[in-house]
Write an enzyme that holds these catalytic residues in place. Structure first.
Site, short mmCIF file in Angstrom:
data_model
loop_
_atom_site.label_atom_id
_atom_site.label_comp_id
_atom_site.label_asym_id
_atom_site.label_seq_id
_atom_site.Cartn_x
_atom_site.Cartn_y
_atom_site.Cartn_z
N CYS A 242 0.81 -1.22 0.00
CA CYS A 242 0.00 0.00 0.00
C CYS A 242 0.83 1.26 0.00
O CYS A 242 0.30 2.36 0.05
CB CYS A 242 -0.88 0.05 1.24
SG CYS A 242 -1.85 -1.41 1.47
N VAL A 243 2.15 1.14 0.07
CA VAL A 243 3.00 2.31 0.26
C VAL A 243 3.85 2.52 -0.98
O VAL A 243 4.24 1.56 -1.63
CB VAL A 243 3.88 2.14 1.51
CG1 VAL A 243 4.69 3.39 1.77
CG2 VAL A 243 3.01 1.82 2.72
#
Lengths: 428, 125, 346, 77
Positions: A242-243
């Site tokens: 997600c990063v």
């Protein structure tokens, strides 16, 4: 392993009473879709919206992007280990709703990034401004721990993509592409005169919000291993990452891995593409030693003359990239590396956290610190307050007219390190 | 993991969680202060056990950092550790200079602490 | 548009090496290569004044010469400042780079110069200013002037500057994004196939490289040799009088150690930000071994310890700066008759 | 720096803790030293012992300056 990929070109997506594909339009029964993905007690509320190319829409924060696919013939089903059983996939026939994408949005952590603008300057930098996006908005129950939350949203995306993919099961595709890789000894014999190439596929695997899964297995726990390229097309590798929006590989990009596609393009002509070695990018340094040694050993064992190595992420993975490059080049096997850069806003700084003189052939997907101005959009899907955080945050600032001055690192897929995009950098 | 370690951190989650099992050097300071402390350890012969730039959250974004190094100080400085920490400091300075971190609200700080802690916990287990 | 042009005594038709000591002087209008520029500028801009300065004068009085020349430039309100071309003349190149950078930084006027790629001025200034890549001698004047004039006009008009290859300037090391014709994966496969076949390919990102220098012959008689100390460990007199930066040092210091037999915590310290300073601050001999060299000097084991030592901080210091410091320090040491150098690092 | 001094024609010995770094910066005569924060000392020794250690290292540097070398050479004990 032989896979026929049947592409059904979708030009429009609409809500309707029945989910079906007709004349290039995907009709979606919204309630049915919501019911299909809504079984997770960790999600309090799920909604779905459609965003089309050219619309003044911003999706934020984007968690993952997934392509609707369905297995028509052959072993197993899409997303083995998650949606389907862990049968080996990658052979038979798979249909794709080309031109559509499931986009999951949900604020998993407070600093969440990931922007898809469907129009304006930002649209140029993300490949997902060109797809008709079915956006799944997930609200978790209160106090859900981050890793549970991430998993719930991740699975919701796969369910939606698998559900929508089924609409293409009985549709006759507009185009069928055939990909085939034989078992190693036969594959070598097929083109004995051509140089043998392996793709070294590095997977983000540092931990919470930085994970990738292979047949449902957390990639940080794997020893580097072989995978047939066609398995990837059936969703054997999925993203829990997600990063770092710009240079993470969303599930969509794994399923459409452009390096695999482009190696197949030259397969049998200039090269003999033997397959993929997947490896990880761990935090513990001993893991890096083990994985890079193992990768080099495996690549040598498979008889490669040359490899392409793609990285995923920033900082820590630069070390894995360099170690893989060194170990493989030391064995006399030629390498080409794919990465992106963090050369500062002025482009004048050292770009990578690690380097090696052996890395003499590098493809770059651009400087992620470049500034763009994202104009205000008429509609924001997702969590506009995430926009505020990005706007005021480390990579952007809000301007008087509502536009955001941001580094392209907040844009999903802007500097894809598997070369999914066209962006690159040269020295001035 | 066989080797005994020191945890250098400015993340209170790492501090409280590891204090029982490992030596913890808690730094009242910035992410950069943690990296500099790690560098000083490496200069004295300790070795890195985890990558100082773990995680894709950029060092000008998260204020927290936890790094594991060997408890033992070896005779000679470990070149790999040295290169990793020096490069990490350099890139951190560059990004801080590029865009300094903002004052995050507490809920965001909490998430940053959680991610930092989860990554190191996961690396050490 | 108005241009001020900077040239040295040779191109200013004053004389050769024997006139290299002349201080800066200004002439209205065109001198020497200015004529070629006039043609190349095709009436779009005019050289209103030419500044001529001796190369030695500039090298030996840099701060003064710089101030004098800046004052001259200011008076003519130029839209652009051209220096050189200097071709392969080292001192001339450094002067062109120094003054052009000063005009750009302090007067905010766009600048262009021209040099041969091996001119030391290139490595020193290519990040700061546009340096047109020229041949190594004045035989390349025509081509150099054409490119410099075109560049000058573009800069003065505020037009977008293209790539180094398009405009003919030396790479400044700035990474600029653009959209390529093929996606990254396709470019990677193409590059791989070229690499396999042994064909030439152009990497899109150059990893840092290092060159080598052939070792010099050893010192014949160390007992007669004058030995100098140089350090990148940041040892400076207490208080850091030259304010050498803790990292990314932009300068080095020259310090007199006549009569100093031991560095102590009261007199010396480290300015280096790249290591724990506790040990060096207690006793700087731990980085710069003055005490031991004094003993050896008194025992006749070495000829002498050079009166000055040189110090900088080798922490994040750019390669270009490190090179420049090294070259300048070496020049001073040679002039002072030093025979060998001990360079200490941390 | 070390390379430019060598290039100017002066024999130079690089006293440096990390030999591979000394090699990458292009030093030809290299004497490895004690530790990064105290290359020519060791705070754990007595003053006299420490100075003797420093002297030993400097003498090794002088020996390096008197030795012909064809390539990058590390002068260890």
């Amino acid at each position: 392993m032989r896979l026929e990929l049947g592409k059904i070109y979708i030009k429009d997506v609409q809500f309707a009473s029945e989910t079906r594909v007709e004349n290039g339009t995907l009709f979606i029964n919204r309630e049915e879709l919501l019911k299909e993905i809504g079984e997770d007690e960790r999600l309090k509320h799920i909604d779905v919206e459609i965003a089309k190319p050219g619309e003044e829409v911003r999706i934020i924060p984007v968690k993952d992007v997934i392509e609707p696919r369905v297995k028509v013939e052959g072993n197993g089903g899409i997303f083995p280990g998650f949606i389907s059983k862990v049968d080996t996939v990658g052979s038979g026939r798979t249909h794709v709703l080309k031109g559509t994408a499931v986009v999951t949005t949900g604020r998993i952590v407070g600093f969440q990034e990931g922007i898809i603008d469907m129009a304006g300057e930002g649209a140029k930098y993300t490949p997902f401004s060109k797809t008709n996006n079915i956006v799944i908005i997930c609200e978790p129950v209160d106090d859900l721990p981050q890793h549970e939350h991430e998993e719930a949203v991740r699975i919701a995306g796969y369910k939606a993509a698998a559900y929508l993919g089924k609409a293409g099961k009985d549709i006759s595709p507009d185009e069928v592409k055939v990909y085939e890789t034989l078992p190693l000894l036969e594959q070598v014999k097929q083109y004995p005169e051509l140089p043998r190439v392996i793709y070294v596929y590095m997977l983000q695997s540092q931990g919470l919000l930085h994970d990738t899964y292979v047949y449902g297995v957390d990639a940080k726990k794997i020893i580097p291993t072989f995978i047939y390229p066609t398995e990837v097309f059936d969703g054997a590798i999925v993203s829990g990452n997600c990063v770092s929006a710009c240079d993470k590989n969303p599930t969509y990009v794994h399923m459409n891995n452009p390096i695999i596609e482009d190696l197949y393009e030259r397969h049998g002509k200039d090269i003999n593409f033997l397959g993929c070695v997947i490896t990880n990018e761990n935090v513990y340094l001993a893991d890096k030693e083990r994985s890079s040694n193992y990768t080099a050993k495996l690549v040598e064992f498979l008889g490669a003359d040359a490899v392409i190595i793609s990285e995923e992420g920033f900082g820590n993975p630069d070390a894995d990239l360099v170690m893989n490059c060194n170990r493989i080049e030391e064995k006399g096997i030629k390498t080409v590396l794919l990465t992106d850069e963090y050369a500062g806003r002025d482009g004048a700084s050292q770009s990578l956290a690690d380097s090696t003189p052996r890395g003499d052939a590098v493809i770059t997907a651009g400087n992620a610190n470049q500034i763009v101005i994202l104009p205000p959009m008429k509609k924001v899907i997702g969590h506009p307050n995430a926009a505020d955080i990005i706007a005021g945050g480390f990579a952007g600032s809000l301007m008087a007219d509502g536009s955001i001055e941001a580094e392209i690192q907040v844009i999903t897929g802007a500097t894809s390190e598997v070369g999914f995009g066209y962006l690159t950098t040269k020295t001035f | 993991m066989i080797e005994k370690i020191i945890i250098v951190t400015n993340n209170v989650l790492s501090d409280t969680s590891f204090r029982g099992n490992h030596r913890v050097d808690f730094i009242e300071g910035s992410l950069l202060d943690v990296l500099i402390k790690v560098r000083d350890y490496i200069h004295l012969g300790h070795r890195l056990m985890t990558h100082p730039l773990m995680g894709s959250i950029k060092p000008n974004q998260t204020p927290y950092k936890t790094v594991a190094i060997t408890l033992k100080a070896y005779e000679s400085v470990d070149l790999n550790s040295l290169i990793l920490i020096e490069n990490s400091i350099e890139i951190t300075l560059k990004l801080l200079n590029n865009k300094p971190p903002r004052n995050w609200p507490e809920e965001v700080l909490e998430d940053y602490r959680a991610v930092d802690f989860e990554l190191i916990k996961n690396a050490l287990n | 548009m108005r241009i001020v042009h900077y040239i040295n005594q040779f191109f200013g038709q004053i004389g050769g090496e024997e006139k290299a000591h002349i201080p800066p002087q200004i002439r209205e209008g065109i001198v020497g290569p200015g004529m070629a520029f006039k043609q190349a500028l095709r009436g779009e801009a005019e050289i209103v004044a030419t500044i001529i300065c001796g190369d030695s004068y500039f090298a030996e009085n840099e701060a003064k010469a710089k101030a004098e020349i800046l004052n001259m430039v200011k008076k003519y309100y130029p839209d652009i400042f051209i220096a050189g071309p200097a071709f392969n003349a080292g001192r001339y190149g450094i002067a062109c780079g120094t003054i052009a950078k000063a005009v750009k930084d302090e007067l905010g006027i766009p600048v262009v110069t021209g040099m041969y790629v091996e001119n030391p001025g290139v490595e020193m200034f290519r990040r700061d200013i546009y340096i047109i890549s020229t041949k190594n001698s004045a035989a390349g004047m025509r081509d150099a002037v054409l490119k410099m004039a075109a560049m000058a006009l573009k800069l003065a008009k505020g037009e977008r500057i293209g790539s180094p290859a398009d405009e003919g300037y030396v790479e400044r090391g700035i990474r600029v994004n653009y959209f390529a014709g093929e996606r990254g994966s396709k470019r990677a496969v193409d590059m791989l196939i070229k690499k396999i076949k042994g064909e030439a390919f152009l990497t899109e990102f150059k990893m840092p490289e290092f060159d080598r220098v052939i070792p010099n012959p050893p010192v014949q008689d160390i007992t007669k040799a004058k030995i100098a100390l140089v350090t990148s460990g940041g040892i400076v007199p207490k208080g850091n009088p030259d304010r050498i930066e803790a990292s990314s040092a932009s300068k080095y210091g020259e310090y007199d150690i006549e009569g100093v037999f031991d560095l102590t915590g009261e007199t010396f310290e480290t300015a280096h930000g790249g290591y724990d300073p506790v040990y060096a601050n207690m006793d700087a001999d731990r980085v710069l071994p003055v005490d031991v060299l004094r003993d050896l000097e008194m025992e006749g084991r070495i000829g002498s310890l050079h009166r000055y030592y040189y110090a900088t901080v080798g922490n994040g210091t750019s390669v270009a700066n490190a090179k420049r410091f090294g070259a300048e320090i070496a020049k001073k040491l040679l002039l002072d008759g030093v025979n060998a150098v001990i360079l200490t690092s941390t | 720096m070390v390379k430019e001094i060598e290039r100017a024609g002066l024999p130079v010995v690089h006293m440096c803790t990390i030999v591979p770094i000394s090699k990458t910066v292009g030093a030809n005569r290299i004497v490895p030293t004690v530790a990064i924060p105290h290359p020519l000392g060791n705070p754990n020794l007595s003053r006299a012992e420490e100075k003797a250690l420093r002297r030993k290292l400097v003498e090794r540097a002088l020996k390096a300056l008197q030795t012909p070398v064809g390539d990058q050479t590390v002068f260890e004990e």
